[in-house]
Structures are given as structure tokens and as C-alpha cells.
Write an enzyme that holds these catalytic residues in place. Structure first.
Site, mmCIF file in Angstrom:
data_model
loop_
_atom_site.group_PDB
_atom_site.id
_atom_site.type_symbol
_atom_site.label_atom_id
_atom_site.label_comp_id
_atom_site.label_asym_id
_atom_site.label_seq_id
_atom_site.Cartn_x
_atom_site.Cartn_y
_atom_site.Cartn_z
ATOM 1 N N ALA A 1 0.860 -1.180 -0.024
ATOM 2 C CA ALA A 1 -0.052 0.372 0.048
ATOM 3 C C ALA A 1 0.887 1.411 -0.017
ATOM 4 C CB ALA A 1 -1.032 0.060 1.037
ATOM 5 N N ASN B 1 -5.617 3.963 10.841
ATOM 6 C CA ASN B 1 -4.888 2.722 11.503
ATOM 7 C C ASN B 1 -4.641 2.851 12.871
ATOM 8 O OD1 ASN B 1 -3.238 4.939 10.088
ATOM 9 N ND2 ASN B 1 -1.426 3.837 10.967
ATOM 10 N N GLN C 1 -6.934 -0.251 5.984
ATOM 11 C CA GLN C 1 -7.559 -0.903 7.271
ATOM 12 C C GLN C 1 -9.003 -1.151 7.167
ATOM 13 O OE1 GLN C 1 -5.741 -1.956 9.817
ATOM 14 N NE2 GLN C 1 -3.882 -0.566 9.458
ATOM 15 N N SER D 1 -3.639 -3.442 0.888
ATOM 16 C CA SER D 1 -2.342 -4.417 1.014
ATOM 17 C C SER D 1 -2.617 -5.644 1.313
ATOM 18 C CB SER D 1 -1.638 -3.533 2.192
ATOM 19 O OG SER D 1 -0.516 -4.200 2.619
ATOM 20 N N HIS E 1 -0.894 -7.675 3.476
ATOM 21 C CA HIS E 1 -0.384 -8.467 4.893
ATOM 22 C C HIS E 1 -1.243 -7.992 6.062
ATOM 23 C CE1 HIS E 1 1.928 -5.050 6.725
ATOM 24 N NE2 HIS E 1 1.975 -4.474 5.409
ATOM 25 N N THR F 1 8.897 -7.172 -12.944
ATOM 26 C CA THR F 1 8.078 -8.188 -13.143
ATOM 27 C C THR F 1 7.203 -8.535 -11.838
ATOM 28 O OG1 THR F 1 10.125 -9.084 -14.554
ATOM 29 C CG2 THR F 1 8.782 -10.897 -13.417
ATOM 30 N N CYS G 1 4.576 1.774 12.281
ATOM 31 C CA CYS G 1 5.430 2.724 11.210
ATOM 32 C C CYS G 1 6.247 3.790 12.089
ATOM 33 C CB CYS G 1 4.569 3.404 10.230
ATOM 34 S SG CYS G 1 3.671 1.897 9.337
HETATM 35 N N1 PMP Z 1 -1.772 2.849 5.070
HETATM 36 C C1 PMP Z 1 -2.465 2.287 6.275
HETATM 37 C C2 PMP Z 1 -3.486 3.014 6.746
HETATM 38 C C3 PMP Z 1 -1.526 1.371 6.922
HETATM 39 O O1 PMP Z 1 -1.964 1.082 7.766
HETATM 40 C C4 PMP Z 1 -0.355 0.943 6.198
HETATM 41 C C5 PMP Z 1 0.343 -0.252 7.000
HETATM 42 N N2 PMP Z 1 0.982 0.256 8.149
HETATM 43 C C6 PMP Z 1 0.046 1.370 4.912
HETATM 44 C C7 PMP Z 1 -0.970 2.418 4.308
HETATM 45 C C8 PMP Z 1 1.245 0.744 4.150
HETATM 46 O O2 PMP Z 1 1.149 -0.464 3.721
HETATM 47 P P1 PMP Z 1 2.062 -1.577 3.581
HETATM 48 O O3 PMP Z 1 2.777 -1.805 4.540
HETATM 49 O O4 PMP Z 1 1.540 -2.573 2.383
HETATM 50 O O5 PMP Z 1 3.231 -0.567 2.547
#
Ligand code: PMP
Length: 378
Positions: free
Chosen positions: A70, A150, A180, A200, A202, A238, A325
């Protein structure tokens, strides 16, 4: 047994995901751009996942473009839309509570002459769609607002804001970071009136390092990553077929259980809030209305987040002090919601998945009560 309550940071991959990844690694390792059978088979893996994601978003497969996650989807959406539509219109409207992959892209554009308007929360911490309408004008090229925050789980008024904006200014490109919200709260691309949507893998029990950007048909953005022209020239490189295979598998499992899982998460969040209410000096930073059932944020007043987080960690209970993050930095997002420094310093985020249990919530609350007794200054 450990207790994992940090599902907004990342989720444990499903078995189905892992099997799909391994199968692609072992059996579908051709280059999807190759014209021969091995290439075609690898491409089929991507197309199957694309179909699953399109079904979840309620769109056609051609609108789904794979990315590395993302962060890249958000960068591509914002920088790509600004490049394609911002030559004459230099204003962009966003919020003060976005993920860094949005807010840093905005800062970059600001340094390059764009006017960035950041809509703030009202004094009660809520976002009102009218504030977005007031912020946009004919000179605006892009609006970007996340779907679910988030850190505190607030569901932002994206649907109302984008629908009104499109009625008043059809030329404005609308983008939402739906990381989210995807498969956690019900939405379809068309209902949101979003031109661009970032997701995203994960966060939904898929692999890390893969995501997607929805681009509405006929919406133009400049590609952010250029090269061999993969993904219909929107994202060169790729394709990561094993991760894409896992993403598709995770989407399918989630789709089959989305409502049931959300109800389960709601039960867990309610149980958590009921237990925390019995403790002294706990303030709630997220509500139950207009809020994701998967994310709860509260402050244990007088005990710093990191102290409580590591105390819980000693007991094999994993929570977050904010977003993963921001790595311990004071949350500018919670500040954006108007919280005091004291409350930010003691904030904890507990985020659920359907595998969590009410029993685990009870263990967490008992541990927090112990932590309060041990650490709170009298
Ligand atoms: N946007 C939000 C609201 C998220 O919570 C996150 C993940 N912390 C991201 C973007 C970034 O996603 P990714 O880890 O796939 O780069």
C-alpha cells in the site's frame, strides 16, 4: 502461548495463503510476460488473484493493478494523479491523520509548488464530510482521505465526501487509502465514488510486500514506476507472482467469512471496553460508533505506552503503542485527533483478528490491571 493483538500492524498469513505462495514458487515460476506456456501459466495465477480482489472491491478485473504494497499504491495514486492532473490545478485536499505513505507524498508535492489543504478533525475528534466540501474548489486536482484510521479505527466520511465532491466537481480525482477497511468494513469501489483505492495483502492474512491499486476505468494517472510496461503500463517490474498468489488466496478466505469475522471483532472490542471501564484512569481514544471493530485505542493514564507495552510483552502479549510505522515517535495522528500529550504518551492500540478470543481479552485486561498497580505513580 502468546497473544497477538497487533493485527493492524500485520496479520498472520493464512495456511491457504502459504500453500498458494509455495505452489507458485515451485510450479508457476515462469515470467508472466513470457509468451510461452510457462509465462501464460504464471500470468494465469495473477489473473485469478486479480479476479478475487476485483470481486471483493466490486469492480472489473482490469481496474486492479498489483504493487509492492500500500505504500507504493499510495505513492503511485498521489504522485501519479498530481502529475497527470495537476498542471493547471495545483490544490490537493487531504487530512491531518493520514499514514506516512500519504502524508510524505503530500509533503513532496508541497515542496514542488502544490497547495496542500489538510482537513482537521472537529473538536470532538470526529471528521465531517462538509469540511471536505468546504476545502475543495475548481482549482483542486485531487482529494485523498483514508477509509479507516490505522491508529484509532475511526471510519472516515469518505463515501459522503467523495459523492458530494464528484457531484460538485466531477474533474477532481478521489483517492482513498483503504488498507484498514478492505475486507474489514463493507464497501464497494462504486459506492465510495473513489477513482483510486489502495489496499495491502499483509493486513488481511496475506504476504508482505504485495498490494494493489484500484484505478477506475478511464481515470488517468502517470505511472510512478516505469520500465518494461507490465500491469498495463501502470506499474513496471516483473510481477511478484508467489505473493500475488498468496494475496488472492487470502482474499478468498476473507470474503467467505467477512461478516462473521467483523461480528467476532465487535464482540472482542466490546468485551475489551467493558473490562477496561472497570479500571481506574483509562481513557478511550476510539469509539464504538463509526469505528472499525478491529481497532481499539485507549490511554492508561500515568503509565507511558512503552512501559506498558514491554510489560505486556514480558507476558507474551503483543499490542502497539500507536502505528508500527512511527516506531515510538509521538503520534502526530493522535495529535491530529486533538488528544492531549498525556493521553498520547500513554496510548495503546489493540487490534484484533477473528482468531482472537474473549479469553485472550480477559488475560490482557488482567495484565493491564497488574501493570497499573505496578507502574502508576501515586
Ligand atoms: N496505509 C495504512 C492505513 C496502513 O495501516 C499501512 C500499513 N501500516 C499502509 C498504508 C502501508 O501499507 P504497506 O505496509 O503495505 O506498505
Amino acid at each position: 502461548m502468546s497473544i497477538y493483538f497487533d493485527n493492524a500492524a500485520t496479520t498472520k498469513p493464512f495456511e491457504e495463503c502459504n500453500r498458494a505462495v509455495l505452489r507458485a514458487l515451485n510450479e508457476k515460476w515462469g515470467n508472466p510476460s513470457s509468451l510461452h506456456k510457462m509465462g501464460i501459466e504464471a500470468q494465469e495465477v495473477a489473473e485469478n488473484s486479480r479476479k478475487a480482489i476485483a470481486a471483493a472491491l466490486g469492480c472489473e478485473s482490469e481496474c486492479v493493478y498489483f504493487t509492492s504494497g500500500a505504500t507504493e499504491s499510495n505513492n503511485t495514486a498521489i504522485l501519479g494523479a498530481a502529475k497527470a492532473h495537476g498542471k493547471r490545478r495545483k490544490k490537493i485536499v487531504t487530512t491531518s491523520v493520514e499514514h506516512p505513505s500519504v502524508s510524505e507524498a503530500m509533503k513532496l508535492l508541497e515542496a514542488n509548488g502544490y497547495e496542500i489543504v489538510r482537513v482537521n478533525a472537529r473538536s470532538d475528534g470526529e471528521y465531517c464530510f462538509e469540511d471536505f466540501i468546504d476545502a475543495v474548489d475548481d482549482n483542486t486536482c485531487l482529494v485523498s482521505c483514508m477509509l479507516v484510521n490505522n491508529e484509532n479505527g475511526l471510519i472516515m466520511p469518505v463515501k459522503k465526501a467523495f459523492n458530494s465532491i464528484k457531484r460538485l466537481y466531477p474533474h477532481i480525482i478521489t483517492h482513498t487509502d483503504a488498507v484498514q477497511g478492505f475486507l474489514k468494513i463493507p464497501f464497494k469501489a462504486s459506492e465510495l465514488n473513489a477513482d483510486l483505492i489502495s489496499i495491502s495483502a499483509h493486513k488481511i492474512h496475506g504476504p508482505k510486500g504485495v498490494g494493489a491499486l484500484y484505478i477506475k476505468k478511464d481515470v488517468r494517472i502517470s505511472p510512478h514506476i516505469i520500465g518494461g510496461g507490465q500491469e498495463n503500463k501502470k506499474r513496471s517490474g516483473t510481477e511478484n507472482i508467489p505473493a500475488i498468489a498468496g494475496f488472492g488466496a487470502a482474499v478468498r478466505v476473507n470474503m467467505a467469512n467477512a461478516n462473521e469475522n467483523a461480528a467476532k471483532a465487535q464482540e472482542l472490542k466490546s468485551a475489551l471496553f467493558r473490562s477496561l471501564m472497570r479500571l481506574d484512569g483509562v481513557s478511550f481514544n476510539s469509539g464504538t460508533e463509526d469505528s472499525s471493530p478491529y481497532i481499539a485505542n485507549f490511554s492508561v493514564m500515568g503509565v507511558r505506552s512503552e512501559i506498558m507495552l514491554h510489560y505486556l510483552e514480558e507476558k507474551e502479549i503483543f499490542v502497539s503503542s500507536g502505528s508500527a510505522c512511527s516506531k515510538g515517535a509521538k503520534s502526530s495522528v493522535l495529535k491530529g485527533f486533538g488528544l492531549s500529550d498525556d493521553r498520547i504518551d500513554s496510548a495503546l492500540r489493540v487490534s484484533f483478528c477473528a482468531e482472537n478470543t474473549v479469553g485472550e481479552v480477559k488475560v490482557l485486561c488482567a495484565a493491564i490491571a497488574d501493570g497499573i498497580a505496578r507502574f502508576r505513580k501515586q
